[in-house]
Motif scaffolding. Structure first.
Motif: not given
Length: 295
Positions: A170, A176-179, A243, A271-273, A276
């Protein structure tokens, strides 16, 4: 969504586990072979499979040394994975396939398509496939933790519970940002053993072997990519594995290969890594659209 049907395919050294997602009716598009990343498993293909399973069959193997194929022995490397993929496609009678490779799976896709062009209709390369400029003379074991961070660090650890393992991830800067539930399914599948001695099913030796193969033999990927004549679509993120603001595949590198390969189309998902891109809806939608376009 219906869970994949597990199927074991005979390869050199044992059996390779494949998750097969079957449409309820007659497929309307060519079959898809989905290939995951270096420390991942077939479950990372679940979001894309959900988007496509009403239209086609998707076969997603746990590559040698990962998931339910974790006990398959060395040798590792892109060419060995390509041979395993050929066994999957031939056993299931799927040729030709649209191969969708994520991260390391994109590099496997390139070598697979170059070695077995008769088995591949087109390729969708997600966050990989373009040879990376890595420093010469630096041992792979030095570079590996710098590039992959927590994803490789976990392979030397045990966890007392599933919740502890989820909590470990997490705080990963890229996850974490796309959990979401797909991330949790992926992580639960990754675990083996019994509490309080849980560990990842990914073989550290396989990860190190594959990373060393890419580092020590970059010509295998570069020459394979240069030889391809099938349609190709590269889908890339705007941020990196951890990220960071620098993407794994920088624009100048991509432009170099776009000039070499006139059939290569490139998309960047804003806006992706690196994670995500494969687990988030924006990336999944673009991957599914690319498969439909290739079909």
């Amino acid at each position: 969504m219906t869970k994949p049907e597990p199927l074991d395919v005979a390869v050199t050294g044992g059996m390779l586990r494949v998750g097969v997602y079957r449409p309820a009716g007659e497929p309307t598009r060519p079959p898809v072979l989905g290939l995951h990343g270096v420390t991942a498993s077939s479950v990372s293909l679940q979001p894309g499979a959900r988007a496509l399973v009403e239209e086609t069959l998707i076969a997603a193997p746990d590559l040698r040394g990962r998931g339910a194929s974790g006990r398959l022995p060395a040798p590792y490397g892109m060419t060995v994975h390509a041979d395993d993929c050929a066994a999957v496609v031939r056993t299931l009678g799927l040729d030709p396939v649209i191969v969708v490779g994520e991260s390391m799976g994109a590099y496997v896709s390139v070598v697979f398509a170059a070695k077995y062009p008769e088995l591949v209709k087109a390729g969708v390369l997600v966050g990989g496939g373009i040879p990376l400029p890595l420093p010469a003379g630096v041992p792979p074991e030095t570079i590996l933790p710098l590039v992959l961070g927590p994803a490789v660090e976990r392979l030397s650890r045990t966890f007392t519970s599933v919740d502890e393992y989820l909590d470990y991830w997490r705080v990963h800067p890229a996850v974490s940002e796309g959990w979401n539930s797909d991330v949790e399914d992926y992580l639960r599948y990754d675990l083996t053993g019994e509490e309080p001695e849980l560990r990842s099913r990914v073989s550290k030796a396989a990860v190190e072997g594959d990373f060393a193969d890419q580092l020590n033999h970059p010509e295998v990927i570069a020459d394979g990519l240069a030889s391809l004549t099938c349609p190709l679509r590269l889908i890339r993120a705007t941020r990196g594995l951890l990220n960071e603001p620098t993407p794994l595949l920088p624009e100048p590198l991509v432009d170099t290969w776009r000039e070499k390969l006139p059939q290569l189309e490139v998309e960047t998902v804003d806006d992706t890594n690196h994670y995500t891109l494969m687990f988030g809806q924006a990336g999944v939608d673009r991957i599914a659209a690319a498969v439909r376009a290739m079909a």
